[in-house]
Every structure is written in structure tokens, then in C-alpha cells.
Design an enzyme around this catalytic site. Structure first.
Site, PDB file in Angstrom:
ATOM      1  N   ASP A 368      93.842 -23.968  50.078  1.00  0.00           N
ATOM      2  CA  ASP A 368      94.716 -24.034  51.245  1.00  0.00           C
ATOM      3  C   ASP A 368      95.582 -22.770  51.390  1.00  0.00           C
ATOM      4  OD1 ASP A 368      96.151 -25.023  53.335  1.00  0.00           O
ATOM      5  OD2 ASP A 368      96.891 -26.798  52.292  1.00  0.00           O
ATOM      6  N   LYS A 477      85.166 -26.332  50.504  1.00  0.00           N
ATOM      7  CA  LYS A 477      85.874 -27.554  50.105  1.00  0.00           C
ATOM      8  C   LYS A 477      86.455 -28.153  51.383  1.00  0.00           C
ATOM      9  CE  LYS A 477      89.793 -29.105  47.252  1.00  0.00           C
ATOM     10  NZ  LYS A 477      90.829 -28.633  46.313  1.00  0.00           N
ATOM     11  N   ASP A 479      88.628 -30.794  52.966  1.00  0.00           N
ATOM     12  CA  ASP A 479      89.721 -31.696  52.580  1.00  0.00           C
ATOM     13  C   ASP A 479      90.076 -32.629  53.741  1.00  0.00           C
ATOM     14  OD1 ASP A 479      91.758 -32.729  51.028  1.00  0.00           O
ATOM     15  OD2 ASP A 479      92.721 -30.796  50.654  1.00  0.00           O
ATOM     16  N   ASP A 549      93.229 -35.856  42.575  1.00  0.00           N
ATOM     17  CA  ASP A 549      94.219 -34.790  42.396  1.00  0.00           C
ATOM     18  C   ASP A 549      94.863 -34.868  41.025  1.00  0.00           C
ATOM     19  OD1 ASP A 549      93.964 -33.349  44.691  1.00  0.00           O
ATOM     20  OD2 ASP A 549      95.594 -34.339  45.764  1.00  0.00           O
TER      21      ASP A 549
HETATM   22  C1  DGJ Z   1      94.691 -31.896  48.574  1.00  0.00           C
HETATM   23  C2  DGJ Z   1      93.556 -31.590  47.647  1.00  0.00           C
HETATM   24  O1  DGJ Z   1      93.161 -32.726  46.951  1.00  0.00           O
HETATM   25  C3  DGJ Z   1      93.993 -30.467  46.704  1.00  0.00           C
HETATM   26  O2  DGJ Z   1      92.980 -30.208  45.775  1.00  0.00           O
HETATM   27  C4  DGJ Z   1      94.326 -29.252  47.506  1.00  0.00           C
HETATM   28  O3  DGJ Z   1      93.162 -28.754  48.134  1.00  0.00           O
HETATM   29  C5  DGJ Z   1      95.394 -29.560  48.538  1.00  0.00           C
HETATM   30  N1  DGJ Z   1      95.055 -30.709  49.316  1.00  0.00           N
HETATM   31  C6  DGJ Z   1      95.643 -28.387  49.442  1.00  0.00           C
HETATM   32  O4  DGJ Z   1      96.476 -28.679  50.470  1.00  0.00           O
END
Ligand code: DGJ
Length: 745
Positions: A368, A477, A479, A549
Site C-alpha cells: 500500500d 496483491k 486487497d 494479518d
Molecule cells: C491489509 C492487508 O492485509 C495488509 O497485508 C496490508 O496490505 C494492508 N492492508 C495495507 O493497507
């Protein structure tokens, strides 16, 4: 043909070498369920299984004939409103307000292969001889609607897939308010119900309760399958464990609102249902229109939960995941998120990448913060162009520097969202999901885009595709960090607002499909604040997912074990992160962090430039070891040997398909003093073959036959059975990694 139709008895028998599934057209032409379980010989007539005598306070299908009530019979796809008072699989609201239906057998078709599902993810075949499909068409004469039940049985997997298609042949509008993907009426209720529940940071924790009369269910109303529940449940016999006993798995290939439930009735029949959550769902079936449900995958085993999971793993690895990366070992990555969060420059990123490259890491992922005005989480989502203040050479400039190091380059997106402080929102405030005259709630300072509208999906597609086209990107990735509120779409009339949750997820699937078609070599990893959308639907587009996370190794024992009941090891992103751990503030040995992450798609997510030389050396060894054994870890046959949910010790095993090699992770959470002697049985190896066993790091543990390892076990107590762990420098949270290799004389 592995599907037989017996004309006289009007019965269908689906079977492969190990499982059977039997359906019958009942007296009133509706469909009855007779059997699902271990393979039984074919038989022309199973009418004896339709037990349906008189019972008090039931109602009956035929006047003056008290032998036939739908409430007493096991069914394939039941409706409510006639003589069955249990939960229905289908409900169709008609213009006069009635919901009574009578879907009766009309015709069927049996053919080799498996059809694709329109706009939805599903398992597939590569050759028609891999599976056989049965389509049964039921018809309601009053409303003139067809309902097609589709069943596919695989030759090599003990799985049957099911889905349902509706077609309105009338000239009236109907509202489909319940359309489950499957219904299974089992003849008794002596089962434990296993669900995988949790929250952010502690996803998919195994919960087990015995079935009780009434309804037990899990589901989601969030617009995503969610952190809280997973679209996967198991029914097992009380004595069934990882190695023996009967169990059924039910998995929904879907990422939106779902419901999975079991209803035990007064006669101990268990009705299992799974599909789109009927809560807040309705679909307008206009004249000439069709509706397709998602696919449910049912697996049966008589050999314990490991075998059930292994069936899902193989099926989902080979016939749900797709594309270039499906069978390829996954690159070991460094992700900058926990290393820098939003605080990075191009220089810092390249420094991190260089350090990673020296350790043998193969893929650098920029998370991000690289786009628009995204320097905090309050701005920028939706503005998918590079922030030149941070990355003066653009994405391609950074990607080229990473590529020149000999590494792959990956990039983070959150395609389904926008912030109020973004160009997207300033120009298209109407693109978000919101209800007229109501305050649009925020989550993480962001709104959800209205993906039920094709033009919104197209807008996002164009921006993302341009970055991927120009940026030399090898990995994405994807998200998704908040769930839907005030669900409503400005593009649809009042009588279609019940469609929006489903249309949203169809829009997300379409965006995925367009991107993977245009960029077939990009490796996609799905993510939703960790594991908030870890489901079989996503695996069809992204062969791996960020599991949670929470990257603490000890927390991960439960998260990865829970996830493994349905999803393959190759689908679980697993990273080594810093200590103290950022989520639970715990110190764990670097070895333990590595050993846990080996059982997944290994990555690192910490600032490598701040580590001590001995730590860097240790990581270099981990990377080397993972490269050597990665195919074994990611594509081997996985066994849960000891459960983190019930024991201080967790043990996991992977065995190569040719059984020449295996690896066992042995994790002890808390030290015990004067510990018992311990033997760990190691199944799955060739009985007469001799295996040399050594611990990672070189310690030789001896040579044993597969039979000795399976029946006697490997001694695992030597380092811990002393008076004081301190004398052996054995810390809490410690792990051992055993490698088994066929001894070549
Ligand atoms: C949530 C994700 O699970 C994290 O790994 C990371 O990419 C953050 N968002 C970034 O905002």
C-alpha cells in the site's frame, strides 16, 4: 458411465470407485435423496429406503392417503409451503404473493465432462473422461419455471459438485428469494458439526459441537465470505478423527454472503444446506431470464479428516485454481508493508530489495501507498496512478531496478474501494455503494465501489490494466479492507435491490477474470485485511491468499491448521515477521517463525536492513532450505498430526507424491519441565522403504522403515525430557523440522 439411470425405479446412481450418491424420483415426481456415502453396488431399485408412514400432526400430499408426506421424506431440493415444514432450498415469490411451488421431474441428461458456470467460479475438468455430469430438469407447471439441478462426479476425487439453474419460461416476473446451491437430507443426526470461525487476526479457528435438534448455521451478511465465518463446514461421526472414520465436507465456491446450515428434525433427519444467504437476497427472474447459483462441493470420506482435507487440497489445487501459476512453486517474497508501512522512498525500497536478493528472496512486493495521494490510509484509493513524489521513476522505473537485481516485482491494489479524499470520489461520488437519504458509513476511511455496475468495474479495470501493462509487474496483491454497508445501487430499481450483494461479487469476479485473461503470467494473491475472503471462489482467480494479518508464528499454528481443513498449503501466504510481533507483541525464535511459514507460500515481511548478521545468515539458510523442499511443502500430501486446538504441541507433515521424501514440523508452544517421553507416528510413507531422518541443521535422527515410522513413531522427546529446558537452551515457542528421505544404499 459412472452415473446410471434405472428407468423402472426412476433412480439415479452416481458413483466412482469409492463413493455413491443415489437419488429417486418420488411418487409425486419430486426428487428424493436416498444415499450419500461409501460406494455400494449398483441396484435396480432402492424403494425400500423411502420410509414414509403415517405420523401425527403431519400433512399429506394426496387426499385420503396418509402414506406420503414431504415432511417425512428425504429430499434433494425441497420447498416450503406444502407438506414439508423444514427449511426450504428454494423459494419463489409470485405476483399474487404466493411462494408455493411444486418442482417435478421432467427430464434428465447424463454426459461426460463438466460444464462451465456462467460468470461464476467453479471446479473444472481438462478432459471429459475426468468426470460425469447429471442434469435433472424439474418444472413447476403453475409458474412455468424450470429448475436444473446439476451434479458432477469426478473419477479421481471423492467429490460431487452441485449447482442449480433457474429459467423463467412464463410471461410473468418472479422473485427468487431462496436459491441454495445444495440440499442434502442425511438419515440420522449422530454427527459433530465443525465450523471455522474467528475474527480479524484469528481467522478459521476450528469449533466443534454435536448436532442438536433445530437449526445450527454459519453465514455472512458482510458482502464477503468474512473473517468471522468460512463457507466450509464438516459433519463427522463423533469417533471420527484425523485418521479414521466417516466425514462429509461442504464447501461453497463463492466469496459473498453465504449460509451453511444443518437442521435436525423430529425424526433425526439432518438437512444440510449451503448457498447464497437468503437474508437480504432476492433476484428478479423476468420472463426469459435465467439465474445460476454458485457451486457447492461435497466430499465424503470413510478414512478420517486428513483424507477429507487431502481430497479438497488436490481438487482445489488442480481443478479449481487455474493458469500459469497453478502447478508452479511459488516465489519466496519480501513485502514492504510491515517493514515500512506508508513510510518509504524509492531508495529505501531498493535497499530492502537488495538485501532480500542477497538472501536468495525472489520477489519484491510493494504494498500500500505507491499511488495517488496515498501517504496515509485516509486518501487515494481508486487513484491507480503512481505517486511521483515517492517514486520519481514511476512503477516501471522501480520495477526495472528490481528486475535488474534478478528479482520479480509485485504491486498492491485495492480495486473495490475508494476514499472520500480521492480523485475517483471527487469525480464520481455516485460510484460508491450508498442508500439514498442515508449517511454512507465508512470503514478504514473508505467506501465500497458499486461493482454491481459494469461501468464502475470498467473504470477500475482501465486504470489497473494500464499500470500492469506499463509497469512490468509480475505479481499482484489484491486487497479488500472493509465490508459493505447501506447496500443499495443507484443503477437498479426497487425490486432489484435484493440483487446487489450478489451482483457486487459477480462484478469483482468479472474484474479478476478480465485481468487474469489479459495478464495470464501475473501471480495474483487475494487478501482482505488478512484472511477476510479466504474461500474457494477466490482460489479460482488467485491461486494463493494472504492467510491472516496476524503473522505471529504461534497464532499462525491455529490459523494455518484451521485453514488447512479445506484449503491447500499452496494457497496460504505465510510470512516471517519481526519480533516482538506487531500483532501480539510476542518474541518467538526466528527458526520457529520460518518453520511455521514453510507450510505455506513463504515470504518475509520485516525490515531486513535492520537485522543482525546472524539473523540474516539464518534467513539465508531458510530460503535455501525452502527452495530445496518447496515443491514438497507446497504440493505434497499434507497431514495434521497434532492439533494446536487441543494440544501444546502441533505437528504437521507433508509427503511427496512419490513418497520418497517428507517433512515434519513439530512445534511446542510452552516448555514443560520433566516432560513425558514422546513418540510421533509418521504416516504416509512406503512401509518397506528405509528413510534417513535428519533435523534441519544436520542432526541425524537415524534410519527407519516407513512401517516403523507409521506404527512405532519417531522419538521426539530427546531434547525436552530433562529436568530443565534451560540447560539445553530450549526456549518456549520452539520448533523442530524433520526431513525424511529414502536412503539410497
Ligand atoms: C491489509 C492487508 O492485509 C495488509 O497485508 C496490508 O496490505 C494492508 N492492508 C495495507 O493497507
Amino acid at each position: 458411465m459412472p452415473i446410471k439411470f434405472h428407468q423402472n425405479s426412476q433412480e439415479f446412481h452416481l458413483f466412482n470407485d469409492r463413493i455413491s450418491y443415489i437419488i429417486k424420483v418420488l411418487r409425486n415426481d419430486q426428487l428424493g435423496q436416498l444415499y450419500f456415502g461409501r460406494r455400494v453396488p449398483d441396484r435396480a431399485d432402492h424403494s425400500y429406503l423411502v420410509e414414509n408412514g403415517y405420523r401425527p400432526v403431519m400433512s399429506y400430499v394426496y387426499d385420503d392417503d396418509y402414506d406420503f408426506s414431504l415432511g417425512n421424506v428425504k429430499q434433494e431440493y425441497p420447498a416450503y409451503g406444502t407438506t414439508d415444514y423444514r427449511m426450504p432450498a428454494v423459494e419463489v415469490k409470485q405476483p399474487n404473493g404466493s411462494t408455493v411451488t411444486n418442482f417435478r421431474y421432467r427430464s434428465h441428461r447424463i454426459y461426460a465432462g463438466k460444464p462451465k458456470l456462467a460468470d461464476l467460479p467453479a471446479t473444472y475438468v481438462e478432459n471429459n473422461d475426468e468426470a460425469t455430469t447429471l442434469e435433472i430438469i424439474l418444472h413447476d407447471d403453475v409458474i412455468n419455471v424450470d429448475l436444473t439441478l446439476t451434479y458432477t462426479i469426478f473419477a479421481d476425487y471423492d467429490a460431487i459438485t452441485r449447482s442449480v439453474r433457474f429459467a423463467n419460461h412464463s410471461d410473468q416476473d418472479y422473485q427468487l428469494t431462496t436459491a441454495m446451491s445444495m440440499n442434502l437430507d442425511l438419515p440420522d443426526d449422530n454427527y459433530d458439526w465443525l465450523q471455522f470461525s474467528g475474527a480479524w487476526g484469528r481467522e478459521r479457528q476450528l469449533k466443534c459441537t454435536h448436532l442438536r435438534p433445530g437449526i445450527q448455521s454459519v453465514g455472512s451478511t458482510r458482502g464477503a465470505s468474512s473473517h468471522m465465518q468460512n463457507p466450509f463446514v464438516i459433519l463427522k461421526r463423533p469417533h471420527t478423527d484425523e485418521f479414521q472414520g466417516e466425514a462429509y465436507g461442504f464447501s461453497l465456491v463463492y466469496s459473498g454472503n453465504f449460509l451453511a446450515q444443518a437442521q435436525v428434525d423430529a425424526y433425526q433427519v439432518t438437512r444440510v444446506q449451503m448457498g447464497i444467504n437468503p437474508f437480504h437476497f432476492s433476484w428478479k427472474l423476468a420472463p426469459g431470464q435465467k439465474f445460476q447459483t454458485p457451486e457447492a462441493v461435497m466430499v465424503y470420506t470413510s478414512n478420517g479428516l486428513n483424507q477429507l482435507s487431502q481430497t479438497y487440497h488436490r481438487l482445489y489445487q488442480r481443478r479449481l485454481a487455474r493458469g500459469y501459476w497453478r502447478d508452479r512453486p511459488r516465489p519466496i517474497l519480501i513485502n514492504n508493508w510491515e517493514a515500512t508501512y506508508f513510510d518509504f522512498t524509492e531508495g529505501k525500497l531498493v535497499q530492502l530489495a537488495k538485501q532480500a536478493h542477497e538472501l536468495g528472496i525472489e520477489l519484491f512486493v510493494l504494498d500500500d501507498g505507491w499511488f495517488g495521494k496515498r501517504t496515509t490510509e485516509t486518501a487515494g484509493l481508486g487513484d491507480w496512478w503512481v505517486n511521483r513524489d515517492r517514486l520519481p521513476n514511476g512503477i516501471s522505473g522501480l520495477a526495472d531496478r528490481i528486475h535488474r537485481l534478478g528479482m520479480m516485482f509485485g504491486l498492491w491494489f485495492e480495486p473495490e474501494m475508494t476514499n472520500r479524499d480521492s480523485e475517483l470520489y471527487r469525480h464520481h461520488p455516485d460510484y460508491i455503494i450508498q442508500t439514498p437519504d442515508r449517511h454512507p458509513s465508512q470503514g478504514r476511511h473508505q467506501y465500497v465501489l458499486d461493482f454491481s455496475r459494469p461501468e464502475v468495474v470498467d473504470y477500475v479495470y482501465n486504470l489497473i490494466a494500464k499500470v500492469l501493462r506499463d509497469g512490468h509487474v509480475d505479481y499482484v496483491k489484491w486487497d479488500m479492507n472493509r465490508n459493505i454497508t447501506e447496500c443499495f445501487s443507484a443503477a437498479f430499481p426497487a425490486d432489484q435491490q435484493g440483487e446487489i450483494f450478489h451482483r457486487y461479487i459477480l462484478g469483482a469476479y468479472r474484474l479478476y477474470e478480465q485481468l487474469i485473461q489479459e495478464f495470464p503470467k501475473i501471480l495474483f494473491e487475494s487478501c482482505a485485511s488478512g484472511g477476510g475472503r479466504f474461500d474457494a471462489g477466490m482460489l479460482y482467480y488467485a491461486p494463493q491468499a494472504w492467510t491472516s494479518d496476524d503473522s505471529d508464528a504461534i497464532e499462525r499454528l491455529k490459523i494455518q491448521a484451521g485453514t488447512s481443513y479445506c484449503y491447500p498449503i499452496s494457497s496460504m501466504g505465510a510470512h516471517v515477521s519481526v519480533c516482538p510481533n506487531e500483532q501480539v507483541n510476542r518474541y518467538t525464535p526466528l527458526k520457529t517463525r520460518g518453520d511455521v511459514a514453510f507450510f505455506g507460500d513463504l515470504g518475509y515481511e520485516l525490515d531486513l536492513t535492520k537485522l543482525r548478521p546472524d539473523e540474516l545468515a539464518q534467513i539465508k539458510n531458510q530460503v535455501k532450505l525452502m527452495k530445496h523442499y518447496r515443491v514438497l511443502f507446497q504440493f505434497g500430501r499434507f497431514y495434521r498430526l497434532k492439533s494446536p486446538f487441543t494440544s501444546n504441541i502441533t505437528a504437521w507433515l507433508v509427503v511427496s507424491p512419490d513418497q520418497q521424501q517428507a517433512a515434519m514440523g513439530y512445534f511446542k508452544v510452552l516448555n514443560d519441565v520433566n516432560a513425558p517421553y514422546r513418540l510421533q507416528r509418521v504416516p504416509g510413507l512406503l512401509a518397506d522403504q528405509k528413510y534417513r531422518v535428519h533435523e534441519e541443521g544436520g542432526h541425524d535422527c537415524g534410519t527407519y522403515t516407513g512401517s516403523e515410522l507409521a506404527n512405532i513413531g519417531l522419538v521426539t522427546s530427546d531434547a525436552e525430557s530433562e529436568q530443565s529446558a534451560a540447560t539445553r537452551d530450549v526456549p518456549d515457542f520452539y520448533s523442530r523440522l524433520f526431513i525424511f528421505e529414502v536412503k539410497k544404499d
